[in-house]
Design an enzyme around this catalytic site. Structure first.
Site, PDB file in Angstrom:
ATOM      1  N   ASP A   1       0.837  -1.204   0.000  1.00  0.00           N
ATOM      2  CA  ASP A   1       0.000   0.000   0.000  1.00  0.00           C
ATOM      3  C   ASP A   1       0.872   1.255   0.000  1.00  0.00           C
ATOM      4  OD1 ASP A   1       0.864  -0.801   2.534  1.00  0.00           O
ATOM      5  OD2 ASP A   1      -0.848   0.076   3.577  1.00  0.00           O
TER       6      ASP A   1
ATOM      7  N   TYR B   1      10.128 -17.337  -8.651  1.00  0.00           N
ATOM      8  CA  TYR B   1      10.764 -16.117  -9.151  1.00  0.00           C
ATOM      9  C   TYR B   1      12.254 -16.317  -9.385  1.00  0.00           C
ATOM     10  CZ  TYR B   1       6.471 -13.751  -7.695  1.00  0.00           C
ATOM     11  OH  TYR B   1       5.166 -13.355  -7.546  1.00  0.00           O
TER      12      TYR B   1
ATOM     13  N   GLU C   1       4.858   6.200   8.061  1.00  0.00           N
ATOM     14  CA  GLU C   1       4.396   6.969   6.899  1.00  0.00           C
ATOM     15  C   GLU C   1       5.307   8.155   6.597  1.00  0.00           C
ATOM     16  OE1 GLU C   1       0.380   7.727   8.123  1.00  0.00           O
ATOM     17  OE2 GLU C   1      -0.393   6.059   6.907  1.00  0.00           O
TER      18      GLU C   1
END
Length: 410
Positions: free
Chosen positions: A119, A313, A390
């Site tokens: 996110d 991967y 953040e």
């Protein structure tokens, strides 16, 4: 705002003011990040996430293309003058975890959580797109924004490459860059290295078949359990005796299943696990040798063995020159104290590796350990208690923008 994003700009440099511009977008960055965090989506189908990105960037002159096989989203920002194209990636998918962070914007979706920071990746890339749109007159070429689903094991990057993300601007992108938030690194610090930075990731499944019987009479059965147990030890020995110590690999048996009750010798036992390697040579060697080891042990115990290795991967390999360039950019944009070269690769894996197989580029880590938390003991990515600072996001926004600006200036 406190923390590393309060660093002063560096007057007289090509990117003076870039971090301040990124900080000025912080409210938008946080709003998008929290909206995505509340409503996480998993896998290759992320319609709400896709639409949230389109909505937040709808006022910008970005050409969007939606994926056909997935809900990927590709954006192209064309500069004022013609030139090459560069790619910036942000992965979008969440993990199957019940969140236990106590955050006011915690996940509202049962058993789904943005526990790997994707996110924050989306929010940073979206704000970088806005920042670059405001500097479009400085761009000689195009920026491709790769909003990718399905990084957590679903090969989302490979889907997007197949559908043309590398050629979305017309010319093939000449450079590529991606950032990954890390909750166990000091906030605002960028770390990168040239060459191998992350491992490959393959999975294996070994089914051992004997002959079931009564637990009191093992001589009348063919017990697959001792054979399976011997395989666990033999695989560890194989790593230490067949793989050079300077080209390391990891084999972890993470699941063993056999039997139904205490007095029955089962007919089958199943082993499953993961294989990690730091070179494609060692990866190929293990994929060849693991079935041989397990089959030989099974034969010695009189059991039949079916051993499969499922390719995952590839190894993530940074271009040396691009990685050095990213490190220099970080020193200039974030300050020298926030730019660090990584000494050793990570044994985790990343499907940005598919992009780096085709385009010179770099994958870097961005520290996001919350204030007042010891980075050494903080809950790690993929924990249901992980929290990302953040205040580190403007650093990521500025680095995305700096990478594009540096590549596309006349």
């Amino acid at each position: 705002m406190t923390g590393p994003t309060d660093l002063p700009t560096l007057p007289g440099t090509p990117f003076a003011g870039l971090l301040a511009e990124a900080r000025a977008l912080q409210d938008r960055t946080v709003d998008l990040r929290r909206a995505l965090h509340r409503r996480p989506e998993q896998g290759l189908r992320l319609p709400r996430t896709q639409q949230a990105i389109r909505a937040t960037l709808a006022d910008l002159p970005i050409e969007f293309t939606e994926g056909r096989s997935t809900t990927s989203l590709t954006g192209v920002l064309r500069g004022a003058r013609p030139g090459p194209a560069v790619l910036l990636r942000g992965d979008m998918d969440a993990l199957p975890l019940h969140e236990d962070t106590g955050l006011e914007f915690a996940s509202e979706v049962d058993d789904s959580m943005h526990a790997c920071g994707h996110d924050t990746h989306v929010a940073m890339l979206a704000s970088a797109a806005r920042l670059l749109a405001g500097r479009v007159d400085e761009l000689a070429g195009s920026v491709v924004f790769m909003f990718q689903p399905g990084e957590e094991g679903d090969h989302g990057a490979r889907h997007m490459i197949h559908e043309g993300v590398l050629d979305a601007a017309g010319p093939r992108v000449s450079r590529a860059f991606a950032l990954h938030s890390m909750a166990t690194m000091p906030s605002g610090v960028l770390r990168v290295r040239g060459g191998t930075i992350m491992a490959s990731a393959d999975t294996f499944r070994v089914e051992v078949t004997g002959r079931g019987g009564h637990g009191s009479m093992p001589h009348e059965a063919i017990d697959p359990v001792p054979a399976a147990a011997a395989m666990v030890g033999a695989l560890q020995t194989m790593v230490t005796r067949r793989i050079p110590v300077f080209d390391p690999a990891v084999i972890s048996v993470t699941r063993i299943e056999a039997g139904t009750t205490t007095n029955i010798i089962p007919e089958t036992a199943v082993l499953q696990g993961t294989i990690r390697a730091l070179s494609e040579h060692t990866r190929a060697l293990i994929r060849e040798e693991l079935p041989k080891v397990c089959t030989s042990i099974g034969e010695a115990h009189g059991c039949r063995v079916l051993a499969d290795v499922d390719p995952g991967y590839p190894v993530t390999v940074n271009d040396d020159a691009v990685a050095a360039h990213v490190l220099a950019l970080a020193a200039e944009v974030l300050g020298p104290e926030n730019a660090e070269e990584i000494g050793v690769p990570s044994m985790a894996a990343e499907d940005f590796s598919y992009v780096l197989q085709r385009v010179p580029g770099a994958f870097a880590f961005l520290g996001a350990c919350p204030p007042g938390v010891d980075a050494k003991t903080a809950p790690n990515n993929h924990s249901n208690r992980v929290v990302f600072d953040e205040d580190a996001m403007p650093s990521g926004v500025a680095m995305h923008a700096a990478f594009a600006l540096a590549a596309l200036r006349d």
